[in-house]
Design a protein around this motif. Structure first.
Motif, PDB file in Angstrom:
ATOM      1  N   THR A 114      32.670  -0.759  80.834  1.00 20.72           N
ATOM      2  CA  THR A 114      33.723  -1.714  81.184  1.00 20.72           C
ATOM      3  C   THR A 114      33.522  -3.015  80.418  1.00 20.72           C
ATOM      4  N   LEU A 115      34.573  -3.816  80.353  1.00 22.41           N
ATOM      5  CA  LEU A 115      34.459  -5.150  79.772  1.00 22.41           C
ATOM      6  C   LEU A 115      33.464  -5.993  80.560  1.00 22.41           C
ATOM      7  N   ALA A 116      33.312  -5.683  81.841  1.00 21.81           N
ATOM      8  CA  ALA A 116      32.396  -6.428  82.706  1.00 21.81           C
ATOM      9  C   ALA A 116      30.933  -6.056  82.466  1.00 21.81           C
ATOM     10  N   ASP A 162      29.213   6.855  91.270  1.00 23.48           N
ATOM     11  CA  ASP A 162      30.054   7.750  90.482  1.00 23.48           C
ATOM     12  C   ASP A 162      31.298   7.025  89.981  1.00 23.48           C
ATOM     13  N   TYR A 163      31.153   5.729  89.767  1.00 21.49           N
ATOM     14  CA  TYR A 163      32.219   4.921  89.190  1.00 21.49           C
ATOM     15  C   TYR A 163      31.595   3.706  88.504  1.00 21.49           C
ATOM     16  N   VAL A 164      32.369   3.115  87.603  1.00 21.82           N
ATOM     17  CA  VAL A 164      31.987   1.829  87.019  1.00 21.82           C
ATOM     18  C   VAL A 164      32.915   0.766  87.586  1.00 21.82           C
ATOM     19  N   VAL A 165      32.482  -0.480  87.509  1.00 22.17           N
ATOM     20  CA  VAL A 165      33.264  -1.597  88.029  1.00 22.17           C
ATOM     21  C   VAL A 165      33.790  -2.436  86.866  1.00 22.17           C
ATOM     22  N   GLU A 166      35.106  -2.611  86.848  1.00 22.29           N
ATOM     23  CA  GLU A 166      35.751  -3.436  85.835  1.00 22.29           C
ATOM     24  C   GLU A 166      36.288  -4.708  86.467  1.00 22.29           C
ATOM     25  N   LYS A 167      36.342  -5.769  85.669  1.00 19.36           N
ATOM     26  CA  LYS A 167      36.949  -7.025  86.112  1.00 19.36           C
ATOM     27  C   LYS A 167      37.948  -7.464  85.049  1.00 19.36           C
ATOM     28  N   LEU A 168      39.202  -7.664  85.480  1.00 19.69           N
ATOM     29  CA  LEU A 168      40.272  -8.015  84.552  1.00 19.69           C
ATOM     30  C   LEU A 168      40.959  -9.287  85.024  1.00 19.69           C
ATOM     31  N   GLY A 172      45.530 -15.743  85.704  1.00 19.65           N
ATOM     32  CA  GLY A 172      44.621 -16.699  86.324  1.00 19.65           C
ATOM     33  C   GLY A 172      43.813 -16.169  87.487  1.00 19.65           C
ATOM     34  N   ARG A 173      43.960 -14.885  87.809  1.00 15.11           N
ATOM     35  CA  ARG A 173      43.193 -14.294  88.897  1.00 15.11           C
ATOM     36  C   ARG A 173      42.373 -13.123  88.366  1.00 15.11           C
ATOM     37  N   THR A 174      41.158 -12.979  88.833  1.00 11.71           N
ATOM     38  CA  THR A 174      40.306 -11.868  88.424  1.00 11.71           C
ATOM     39  C   THR A 174      40.409 -10.749  89.450  1.00 11.71           C
ATOM     40  N   PHE A 175      40.786  -9.569  88.983  1.00 14.56           N
ATOM     41  CA  PHE A 175      40.869  -8.383  89.832  1.00 14.56           C
ATOM     42  C   PHE A 175      39.694  -7.458  89.517  1.00 14.56           C
ATOM     43  N   THR A 176      39.130  -6.858  90.551  1.00 17.62           N
ATOM     44  CA  THR A 176      38.003  -5.944  90.419  1.00 17.62           C
ATOM     45  C   THR A 176      38.478  -4.518  90.651  1.00 17.62           C
ATOM     46  N   TYR A 177      38.057  -3.612  89.779  1.00 14.67           N
ATOM     47  CA  TYR A 177      38.504  -2.226  89.845  1.00 14.67           C
ATOM     48  C   TYR A 177      37.317  -1.264  89.850  1.00 14.67           C
ATOM     49  N   GLN A 178      37.339  -0.334  90.785  1.00 15.49           N
ATOM     50  CA  GLN A 178      36.468   0.835  90.682  1.00 15.49           C
ATOM     51  C   GLN A 178      37.155   1.855  89.772  1.00 15.49           C
ATOM     52  N   CYS A 215      50.637   5.712  90.233  1.00 15.40           N
ATOM     53  CA  CYS A 215      49.895   4.444  90.296  1.00 15.40           C
ATOM     54  C   CYS A 215      48.439   4.564  89.882  1.00 15.40           C
ATOM     55  N   GLY A 216      47.891   5.785  89.769  1.00 11.57           N
ATOM     56  CA  GLY A 216      46.501   5.940  89.346  1.00 11.57           C
ATOM     57  C   GLY A 216      45.547   5.231  90.290  1.00 11.57           C
ATOM     58  N   ASN A 217      44.582   4.503  89.726  1.00 16.77           N
ATOM     59  CA  ASN A 217      43.596   3.810  90.554  1.00 16.77           C
ATOM     60  C   ASN A 217      44.058   2.413  90.959  1.00 16.77           C
ATOM     61  N   GLY A 218      45.342   2.131  90.746  1.00 19.76           N
ATOM     62  CA  GLY A 218      45.881   0.818  91.112  1.00 19.76           C
ATOM     63  C   GLY A 218      45.810  -0.193  89.993  1.00 19.76           C
ATOM     64  N   ASN A 219      45.680   0.285  88.771  1.00 22.06           N
ATOM     65  CA  ASN A 219      45.562  -0.605  87.612  1.00 22.06           C
ATOM     66  C   ASN A 219      46.672  -1.657  87.602  1.00 22.06           C
ATOM     67  N   PHE A 220      47.915  -1.218  87.713  1.00 19.56           N
ATOM     68  CA  PHE A 220      49.049  -2.143  87.755  1.00 19.56           C
ATOM     69  C   PHE A 220      49.356  -2.613  89.172  1.00 19.56           C
ATOM     70  N   THR A 221      49.033  -1.787  90.154  1.00 19.06           N
ATOM     71  CA  THR A 221      49.413  -2.080  91.536  1.00 19.06           C
ATOM     72  C   THR A 221      48.888  -3.429  91.993  1.00 19.06           C
ATOM     73  N   LEU A 222      47.635  -3.716  91.683  1.00 17.14           N
ATOM     74  CA  LEU A 222      47.013  -4.937  92.206  1.00 17.14           C
ATOM     75  C   LEU A 222      47.756  -6.193  91.757  1.00 17.14           C
TER      76      LEU A 222
END
Length: 362
Positions: A114-116, A162-168, A172-178, A215-222
């Protein structure tokens, strides 16, 4: 992997060719000039998968050309992959060369980063995984600061997560994704972040509800959930649904209902063709949908789902296949016009392209 020039002039020409391709495909629909979002020239890909090939008594990372599955291309580094993957490749290779427990009948390695800065490695075997493998893999995970997943026929062993954590960062807000092992995630994190910001701006601030398909893992949903009153989102993959639910909870997004239905099934539900137990407790008629967001597979939307989207004033569409995007727009063109469009270069140095359009009712 064949050598790539990695120079900015060559890249600029290739990116312009993609933009022109989208212009040509959308020209019959009077589309505006597309926004173009570029990619880093190197180290943009957060996932990589390699087969292993024996040569000189050692196992090497290998890839194969599409038209030749017999002649391996041996890999020492992989410039399009993230710096973290390139750091891990020699370290992992040294580890399996030093350990028969890790190397015995190992045939494939998958990296996910991940970028994180998080990293996970999946090791695939043609043998059962025993206690010796477990001990060696636990030490490997500790030494490299990664999660390790072992796969063999009928078995999956997880060391760490069994997942990595991404932060995008979006607006102006940081969202965290499994991002789970084995589930789809956008491979180019930098461009994904640009794509999310574009979608956020394109949707705009609204006082009604949003329907999201695929929606997948909520990439756009959040981020999109912060722009509307409520969201009803659908996804068919259990793994992605579970990840999306965790991501909604982790980010304190509480205005989303997520149901495990395909786009085709939800179309049937909204058309009152038949009821679904998975929609129990959800009053579809209580929603005031003003917009629909879709990010379908390469095949695009099926005709019935495409027809469903016609009901909405705004259709926000992310596509990984511009040909099926154009086919879907052709079906909708009599009632909707293209207000915005964009090219997102998720896959530089290839012909593949990601694009987005905002369609609004005429």
């Amino acid at each position: 992997m064949s050598a790539l020039p990695f120079d900015s002039a060559t890249y600029a020409l290739e990116l312009e060719a993609k933009a022109q391709r989208l212009r040509d495909l959308l020209a019959p629909f009077d589309a505006p000039e597309p926004q173009v979002f570029d990619s880093p020239l190197k180290h943009f890909r957060l996932r990589a998968e390699f087969r292993l090939w024996r040569e000189g008594g050692e196992r090497h990372y290998a890839m194969f050309a599409q038209d030749d599955k017999r002649t391996p291309i041996l890999i020492e580094d992989f410039p399009i992959a993230s710096l973290r993957i390139n750091q891990l490749m020699p370290q992992l290779k040294a580890a399996w060369q030093a350990s028969s427990a890790l190397s015995h009948k190992l045939f494939q390695v998958e990296f996910q980063t991940t970028l994180a800065g998080d990293a996970m490695v999946t090791l695939c075997y043609h043998r059962p995984l025993d206690e010796h493998w477990q001990n060696a893999a636990e030490q490997l995970a500790k030494d490299l600061d990664i999660s390790v997943i072992g796969r063999s026929k009928g078995k999956r062993v997880v060391i760490g997560r069994d997942y990595v954590v991404e932060k995008l960062d979006i607006a102006g807000r940081t969202f965290t994704y499994q991002q789970p092992e084995g589930a789809f995630t956008q491979p180019n994190g930098t461009v994904n972040q640009k794509m999310l910001n574009w979608a956020y701006e394109a949707l705009g601030e609204r006082s009604d509800d949003l329907l999201e398909l695929y929606c997948g893992n909520g990439n756009f949903t959040l981020p999109l959930a912060t722009r509307v009153r409520n969201v009803l989102a659908t996804e068919i993959s259990k793994t992605s649904v579970n990840a999306a639910l965790n991501n909604l909870s982790d980010n304190a997004v509480d205005n989303v209902k997520l149901v495990r239905l395909s786009a085709e099934e939800l179309t049937e539900a909204l058309n009152e063709v038949r009821p679904f137990r998975r929609l129990q407790g959800i009053d579809l008629k209580s929603y005031e949908f003003g917009s629909v967001f879709v990010d379908p597979p390469r095949a695009g939307m099926d005709p019935d789902t495409c027809e469903l989207t016609r009901r909405f004033d705004n259709i926000l569409y992310i596509s990984c296949n511009p040909l099926t995007l154009a086919e879907n727009i052709a079906q909708l063109h009599d009632t909707h016009r293209i207000e915005r469009c964009a090219v997102f270069d998720q896959f530089p140095w290839t012909h593949h392209m990601e694009s987005g359009v905002l369609l609004v009712r005429r």
